[in-house]
Design a protein around this motif. Sequence first.
Motif, PDB file in Angstrom:
ATOM      1  N   GLU A  83       0.831  -1.210   0.000  1.00  0.00           N
ATOM      2  CA  GLU A  83       0.000   0.000   0.000  1.00  0.00           C
ATOM      3  C   GLU A  83       0.862   1.256   0.000  1.00  0.00           C
ATOM      4  OE1 GLU A  83      -2.682  -0.306   3.310  1.00  0.00           O
ATOM      5  OE2 GLU A  83      -3.836  -1.913   2.366  1.00  0.00           O
ATOM      6  N   GLU A  84       1.882   1.257   0.847  1.00  0.00           N
ATOM      7  CA  GLU A  84       2.801   2.398   0.906  1.00  0.00           C
ATOM      8  C   GLU A  84       3.523   2.561  -0.439  1.00  0.00           C
ATOM      9  OE1 GLU A  84       6.729   3.357   3.455  1.00  0.00           O
ATOM     10  OE2 GLU A  84       5.038   2.650   4.680  1.00  0.00           O
ATOM     11  N   ALA A  85       3.895   1.453  -1.050  1.00  0.00           N
ATOM     12  CA  ALA A  85       4.580   1.489  -2.351  1.00  0.00           C
ATOM     13  C   ALA A  85       3.675   2.097  -3.416  1.00  0.00           C
ATOM     14  CB  ALA A  85       5.004   0.082  -2.754  1.00  0.00           C
ATOM     15  N   LEU A  86       2.401   1.723  -3.405  1.00  0.00           N
ATOM     16  CA  LEU A  86       1.471   2.282  -4.397  1.00  0.00           C
ATOM     17  C   LEU A  86       1.299   3.784  -4.206  1.00  0.00           C
ATOM     18  CD1 LEU A  86      -1.179  -0.581  -4.556  1.00  0.00           C
ATOM     19  CD2 LEU A  86       0.454   0.062  -6.345  1.00  0.00           C
ATOM     20  N   ASP A  87       1.287   4.244  -2.957  1.00  0.00           N
ATOM     21  CA  ASP A  87       1.224   5.691  -2.699  1.00  0.00           C
ATOM     22  C   ASP A  87       2.431   6.393  -3.297  1.00  0.00           C
ATOM     23  OD1 ASP A  87      -1.164   5.411  -1.331  1.00  0.00           O
ATOM     24  OD2 ASP A  87      -0.240   5.449   0.670  1.00  0.00           O
ATOM     25  N   ILE A  88       3.615   5.808  -3.112  1.00  0.00           N
ATOM     26  CA  ILE A  88       4.852   6.383  -3.670  1.00  0.00           C
ATOM     27  C   ILE A  88       4.770   6.391  -5.194  1.00  0.00           C
ATOM     28  CG2 ILE A  88       7.337   5.953  -4.001  1.00  0.00           C
ATOM     29  CD1 ILE A  88       7.300   4.860  -1.041  1.00  0.00           C
ATOM     30  N   LEU A  89       4.323   5.284  -5.776  1.00  0.00           N
ATOM     31  CA  LEU A  89       4.258   5.171  -7.244  1.00  0.00           C
ATOM     32  C   LEU A  89       3.215   6.105  -7.860  1.00  0.00           C
ATOM     33  CD1 LEU A  89       4.662   1.313  -7.497  1.00  0.00           C
ATOM     34  CD2 LEU A  89       6.298   3.020  -8.307  1.00  0.00           C
ATOM     35  N   ASN A  90       2.214   6.483  -7.087  1.00  0.00           N
ATOM     36  CA  ASN A  90       1.206   7.420  -7.591  1.00  0.00           C
ATOM     37  C   ASN A  90       1.749   8.829  -7.739  1.00  0.00           C
ATOM     38  OD1 ASN A  90      -0.907   5.667  -8.093  1.00  0.00           O
ATOM     39  ND2 ASN A  90      -1.573   5.686  -5.961  1.00  0.00           N
ATOM     40  N   GLU A  91       2.856   9.114  -7.050  1.00  0.00           N
ATOM     41  CA  GLU A  91       3.545  10.391  -7.257  1.00  0.00           C
ATOM     42  C   GLU A  91       4.445  10.185  -8.471  1.00  0.00           C
ATOM     43  OE1 GLU A  91       5.585  11.877  -3.739  1.00  0.00           O
ATOM     44  OE2 GLU A  91       4.315  10.563  -2.530  1.00  0.00           O
ATOM     45  N   LYS A  92       3.994  10.618  -9.612  1.00  0.00           N
ATOM     46  CA  LYS A  92       4.676  10.294 -10.867  1.00  0.00           C
ATOM     47  C   LYS A  92       6.117  10.801 -10.943  1.00  0.00           C
ATOM     48  CE  LYS A  92       1.147   8.076 -12.487  1.00  0.00           C
ATOM     49  NZ  LYS A  92       1.065   6.658 -12.183  1.00  0.00           N
ATOM     50  N   ASN A  93       6.485  11.752 -10.085  1.00  0.00           N
ATOM     51  CA  ASN A  93       7.878  12.231 -10.088  1.00  0.00           C
ATOM     52  C   ASN A  93       8.795  11.312  -9.275  1.00  0.00           C
ATOM     53  OD1 ASN A  93       6.660  12.982  -7.654  1.00  0.00           O
ATOM     54  ND2 ASN A  93       8.047  14.720  -7.368  1.00  0.00           N
TER      55      ASN A  93
END
Length: 138
Positions: free
Chosen positions: A41-51
């Motif tokens: 879940e934390e990884a998906l949050d990071i990946l949603n920040e496209k930068n």
Amino acid sequence: MTDNTLKILLIEDDMIEIMKFNRTISSLQLNHKIIEAKNGEEALDILNEKNRIPDIILLDLNMPKMNGIEFLNILKKDDVLKYIPTIILTTSSNRKDMLECYKIGIAGYIIKPLKFENYVKNIERLLNYWSCNELIKG
């Protein structure tokens, strides 16, 4: 060489494993940028920040909240994120898990060796390969 520097997303819930990975990067004197996520879940949050899109993802399978296979299924359905090479870094030698991961579309599957020096060698080989891979360089 700065052009061989990787941005690595390490998805791992075990603090000892995170410390071991960071210690390995230091001992090999590599300048890779490590982004840590404690679970899928934390990884998906990071990946949603496209930068913050990493060059490669190192993924543990056995995690709370969302296991590695659940994370992979979400990742590989995303039109942008599905191209990020994802390498499983796990203690699981379960063949069923391994085949399932390859079916979903991983780039590699590494079982964490017990001996630290073998772990260092495996990580070094892995990162050397991805540092010169054309997918990353392009």
